[in-house]
Design an enzyme around this catalytic site. Structure first.
Site, PDB file in Angstrom:
ATOM      1  N   GLU A   1      14.022 -36.354-105.507  1.00 55.89           N
ATOM      2  CA  GLU A   1      12.875 -35.588-105.010  1.00 55.89           C
ATOM      3  C   GLU A   1      12.627 -35.856-103.522  1.00 55.89           C
ATOM      4  OE1 GLU A   1       9.724 -36.543-107.855  1.00 55.89           O
ATOM      5  OE2 GLU A   1      10.415 -34.881-109.100  1.00 55.89           O
TER       6      GLU A   1
ATOM      7  N   TRP B   1      12.506 -26.412-110.933  1.00 56.99           N
ATOM      8  CA  TRP B   1      11.059 -26.600-110.763  1.00 56.99           C
ATOM      9  C   TRP B   1      10.276 -25.541-111.549  1.00 56.99           C
ATOM     10  CZ3 TRP B   1      10.849 -27.590-104.712  1.00 56.99           C
ATOM     11  CH2 TRP B   1      11.222 -28.919-104.480  1.00 56.99           C
TER      12      TRP B   1
ATOM     13  N   ASP C   1      10.957 -35.578-117.697  1.00 56.63           N
ATOM     14  CA  ASP C   1       9.926 -36.182-116.860  1.00 56.63           C
ATOM     15  C   ASP C   1       8.611 -36.367-117.610  1.00 56.63           C
ATOM     16  OD1 ASP C   1       8.517 -37.130-114.751  1.00 56.63           O
ATOM     17  OD2 ASP C   1       8.439 -35.268-113.622  1.00 56.63           O
TER      18      ASP C   1
ATOM     19  N   GLU D   1      -0.939 -41.000-106.425  1.00 56.30           N
ATOM     20  CA  GLU D   1      -0.124 -39.902-106.945  1.00 56.30           C
ATOM     21  C   GLU D   1      -0.200 -39.912-108.464  1.00 56.30           C
ATOM     22  OE1 GLU D   1       3.526 -39.316-104.936  1.00 56.30           O
ATOM     23  OE2 GLU D   1       4.324 -37.928-106.437  1.00 56.30           O
TER      24      GLU D   1
ATOM     25  N   LYS E   1      13.410 -43.443-117.320  1.00 56.72           N
ATOM     26  CA  LYS E   1      12.235 -42.838-117.966  1.00 56.72           C
ATOM     27  C   LYS E   1      12.486 -42.678-119.463  1.00 56.72           C
ATOM     28  CE  LYS E   1      10.128 -40.479-114.046  1.00 56.72           C
ATOM     29  NZ  LYS E   1       9.510 -39.261-113.486  1.00 56.72           N
TER      30      LYS E   1
ATOM     31  N   ARG F   1      19.171 -30.031-115.741  1.00 55.71           N
ATOM     32  CA  ARG F   1      18.512 -31.200-115.149  1.00 55.71           C
ATOM     33  C   ARG F   1      18.495 -32.385-116.123  1.00 55.71           C
ATOM     34  NH1 ARG F   1      12.208 -31.520-113.099  1.00 55.71           N
ATOM     35  NH2 ARG F   1      11.992 -33.752-113.440  1.00 55.71           N
TER      36      ARG F   1
ATOM     37  N   GLU G   1      -0.152 -37.463-116.499  1.00 52.16           N
ATOM     38  CA  GLU G   1       0.166 -36.325-115.640  1.00 52.16           C
ATOM     39  C   GLU G   1       0.363 -35.054-116.462  1.00 52.16           C
ATOM     40  OE1 GLU G   1       3.676 -37.055-113.330  1.00 52.16           O
ATOM     41  OE2 GLU G   1       3.724 -35.043-112.465  1.00 52.16           O
TER      42      GLU G   1
ATOM     43  N   LYS H   1      12.972 -45.836-105.654  1.00 52.02           N
ATOM     44  CA  LYS H   1      13.282 -44.443-106.009  1.00 52.02           C
ATOM     45  C   LYS H   1      14.175 -43.939-104.891  1.00 52.02           C
ATOM     46  CE  LYS H   1      10.996 -39.908-106.534  1.00 52.02           C
ATOM     47  NZ  LYS H   1       9.700 -39.226-106.796  1.00 52.02           N
TER      48      LYS H   1
HETATM   49  C1  GCV Z   1       6.229 -40.415-107.916  1.00 52.81           C
HETATM   50  C2  GCV Z   1       7.325 -36.583-111.317  1.00 52.81           C
HETATM   51  C3  GCV Z   1       5.973 -36.607-110.676  1.00 52.81           C
HETATM   52  C4  GCV Z   1       6.038 -37.162-109.279  1.00 52.81           C
HETATM   53  C5  GCV Z   1       6.670 -38.549-109.335  1.00 52.81           C
HETATM   54  C6  GCV Z   1       8.056 -38.415-109.961  1.00 52.81           C
HETATM   55  C7  GCV Z   1       8.735 -39.742-110.111  1.00 52.81           C
HETATM   56  O1  GCV Z   1       8.140 -35.654-110.708  1.00 52.81           O
HETATM   57  O2  GCV Z   1       5.423 -35.313-110.668  1.00 52.81           O
HETATM   58  O3  GCV Z   1       4.738 -37.233-108.756  1.00 52.81           O
HETATM   59  O4  GCV Z   1       6.760 -39.125-108.058  1.00 52.81           O
HETATM   60  O5  GCV Z   1       7.915 -37.844-111.246  1.00 52.81           O
HETATM   61  O6  GCV Z   1       8.671 -40.293-111.196  1.00 52.81           O
HETATM   62  O7  GCV Z   1       9.308 -40.227-109.154  1.00 52.81           O
END
Ligand code: GCV
Length: 719
Positions: A309, A562, A383, A185, A378, A354, A411, A305
């Site tokens: 999500e 989103w 994000d 991912e 984070k 958010r 990303e 986690k």
């Molecule tokens: C692992 C973002 C990314 C997701 C990721 C998420 C997270 O939303 O797009 O792919 O999921 O962060 O950090 O949990």
């Protein structure tokens, strides 16, 4: 001189076997551990200091240090140092007082080095010059060996050394978002390097090289599987596979961790609930931890986690994140394990900004976590965007150990084809002052535990490693893996520029005609991406799902947050997200001095302007230009910077091997094309929202907006 009869011969042999055949050509596989021959004149001096290796003991980490020193010094200096028990002139003596009588006899003061620190000193023993690497643990010695090699690799003198170093963070961890089917991912370097199907029996040399690379930068933990976890990774066959990796990594001081799926007791345990207060659930996790520790005695613990999500979590049972984290913490505590509990949460029900939601959920729980829980936050509140302000949680949970999580994988910064060195991003966040009561609580000092006296401390990086031959998908993305490790070692003191320079010297060349322009190029590269993707504090403008390319127009996704339109709020009147007291009041989550600065239009840093403010298109920027003009100029500046990077690189051909030169050249051309795409698509869209045309003298987008809106990339990687 008696050559050592190795007690741990097999450990050494397996490590040596892994290194006999150096990787072919210059394809990037060797990373920063290339050890190519140095200039003849300099080699002679270095040889005087490294004629002989005198290891203290034969433990696997000491054997790894010996193998690395032999490999490195042979490659760099052209002669292989003899391994000997007795140290002659020019010997390198290394070990711990407990494992090496020679080190013990020196009676060195190692008190402040902790478990993983090391000292390197040039000394005289019986009037013979020697170099000593001493530590309190064999892994500390291994770190010292890598540090000594780094000095030679970067051509620093090693004849009068007096160095001491120790990591400031306890946990320096890579998070692999690798799935059990080898998909990664947000991975842009091919498939996962974990060949789950062939594990536990098949352990290619790659795994040892991965461990070497990590140890060389001080990474001491690896979460093997994706935080969007599959409960199967906790079943016996997968625990055996993880144990095999742990065996390969152990000599290098690296522990393995697993991402745990909160609903595992139901999915693989046959229970009807995963409620953290249910005694059967508690017993299940305790038994699971016992089972894992039986297979992996130094297992690091769990990363979770939860309620984020779509992932399961304690809130499914009306329990808090602390109750969820403590459930797992109690299970691993008897074994010395930790839980890294992620604060990346936002709700599909909460209509609040958010950027505020993680703080709202977690700050009231400060002090309610077990001592072996670190909350992993984070770097910013949304994000991993190209630029975010630091996460307000860093200034608000003094009673809880906080780790910082950054992305090494890119990303949101152009995947692996855009050259973006992330050192400046990490430094920017680490050096941010939370302005909490009690001076000096930078993010670095919060996460290293010194601001609040926590022994548990750490930093996690979402790995950018895959099965691509060059590991990271691009040569320059290796620098992001490198800088992560170096900054996690000492987040307060580390700086992006010297680390970039070190990396360039080790990875490419020590020729200053190469080093200087490349370091400059790297240092400006992240800002270039910010400029052509998300200038002036804009954020979350990327395409849906795979996140490849611009799509600021997207407004039809099920959840409001989103949609890019949620974040930029551009219309005929203006643009930006109002997070002042008049808007979402996210500024109130920071200490007053910080919040006031972000709120005040005269004080807010312009690179964060539209993160905190919604402003009219004619708003006067500090340059005197209107916001609209400045936005266009900033996009243009980003595109120009990429052109400049291409020109710089084109002039450096004489200093780089052909394969890597060509690879980088092609990627920079892709970046140039995509920077224009970002600029043109974004400006075509914002022009349509603002009803303005581009200022005179600027280039019109190459295509109409509808063209960009019609582009589709169903197979973009990493989704
Ligand atoms: C692992 C973002 C990314 C997701 C990721 C998420 C997270 O939303 O797009 O792919 O999921 O962060 O950090 O949990």
């Amino acid at each position: 001189m008696r050559t050592i009869a190795w007690a741990g011969l097999s450990a050494l042999l397996s490590i040596l076997a892994a290194i006999v055949a150096p990787a072919s050509a210059e394809d990037g596989y060797d990373l920063w551990l290339r050890y190519r021959p140095i200039e003849a004149a300099a080699a002679a001096d270095y040889r005087m200091v490294a004629t002989q290796l005198a290891p203290g003991g034969a433990s696997p980490p000491i054997a790894a240090a010996t193998a690395e020193l032999r490999r490195g010094l042979t490659g760099l200096l052209g002669t292989t140092p003899e391994v000997s028990e007795t140290a002659g002139a020019g010997a390198l003596i290394y070990g711990t007082p407990a494992g090496s009588p020679q080190i013990a006899a020196l009676d060195l003061d190692l008190g402040d080095l902790g478990r993983e620190g090391y000292m390197i000193r040039s000394l005289r023993i019986d009037d013979r010059p020697v170099t000593v690497i001493a530590a309190n643990s064999d892994v500390g010695v291994l770190y010292g060996a890598f540090a000594l090699l780094r000095l030679v690799q970067t051509r620093q003198p090693i004849d009068r050394l007096d160095l001491r170093a120790r990591p400031k963070l306890a946990l320096r961890v890579l998070n692999h978002w690798d799935d059990l089917d080898r998909h990664v991912e947000r991975g842009y370097a091919g498939q996962s390097i974990w060949d789950w199907h062939r594990l536990p029996d098949y352990r290619p040399e790659l795994y040892t090289d991965y461990a070497r690379a990590n140890a060389s930068i001080g990474v001491n933990g690896v979460v093997l599987n994706n935080v969007n976890a599959n409960a199967l990774s906790l079943t016996a066959p997968y625990v055996a596979k993880a144990a095999a990796l742990a065996e390969v990594f152990r000599p290098y001081g690296i522990r393995v961790y697993l991402s745990a799926r909160f609903s595992a007791p139901v999915e693989i345990g046959g229970l009807t609930t995963a409620d953290p207060l249910d005694p059967d659930v508690q017993a299940w996790w305790r038994a699971k931890a016992d089972e894992i520790y039986a297979a992996i005695p130094d297992f690091g613990g769990f990363l979770v986690k939860a309620n984020s999500e779509g992932q399961p979590g304690p809130q499914d049972y009306h329990r808090t994140h602390a109750e969820g984290a403590n459930l797992l913490a109690d299970a691993v505590a008897p074994h010395g394990g930790v839980v890294m509990w992620r604060a990346f949460v936002y709700s599909d029900q909460a209509p609040d900004d958010r950027a505020k939601q993680a703080y709202t959920d977690f700050v009231p729980l400060d002090g309610r976590f077990r001592p072996n829980v670190a909350v992993q936050v984070k770097n910013g509140p949304i994000d991993f965007q190209p630029r975010e302000p630091f996460h307000p949680i860093f200034g608000a949970m003094p009673a809880t150990p906080l780790m910082m999580e950054v992305q090494i994988t890119k990303e949101y910064l152009g995947f692996s084809t855009h050259l973006a060195y992330l050192g400046p991003l990490y430094e920017e966040v680490l050096q941010s002052d939370t302005m909490r009561p009690g001076a000096g609580a930078t993010v670095a000092r919060v996460i290293d535990g010194s601001a609040d006296g926590h022994a548990l401390s750490g930093m996690a990086g979402v790995a950018n490693i895959g099965a691509d031959r060059n590991w990271s998908g691009s040569h320059f993305d290796q620098a992001n893996w490198y800088v992560f490790g170096r900054m996690a070692w000492d987040p307060e003191a580390a700086r992006a520029r010297p680390i970039a320079e070190e990396w360039v010297r080790m990875t490419f060349s020590n020729d200053d005609r190469f080093v200087e322009p490349v370091v400059d190029m790297m240092m400006g590269s992240r800002e270039a991406v910010v400029d052509y993707m998300t200038p002036l504090g804009l954020h979350h403008l990327m395409a849906t799902g795979h996140h490849y390319g611009p799509a600021p127009w997207v407004s039809d996704l099920a959840r409001p947050e989103w949609n890019p339109t949620y974040y930029h709020q551009a219309d005929a009147d203006g643009i930006g997200f109002d997070r002042t007291a008049a808007g979402s009041d996210a500024v109130a989550q920071y200490a007053p001095q910080v919040g006031d600065r972000f709120s005040d239009l005269d004080a807010v840093p312009e690179p964060l302007l539209l993160w905190f403010h919604h402003l009219p298109w004619d708003y006067r920027m500090r340059s005197g230009k209107t916001l609209w003009e400045e936005l266009v100029l900033t996009y243009d500046r980003g595109v120009s910077a990429v052109g400049e990077m291409r020109r710089t690189w084109a002039g450096l051909q004489p200093y780089v091997d052909p394969q890597r030169f060509d690879d980088v050249t092609v990627f920079l051309a892709i970046q140039d094309k995509e920077a224009r795409w970002w600029r043109d698509a974004s400006l075509a869209y914002f022009a349509s929202r603002s009803g303005r045309s581009l200022p005179e003298g600027t280039t019109e987008p190459e295509h109409p907006l509808t063209y960009y809106q019609g582009l589709s990339y169903p197979f973009a990687p990493g989704n």
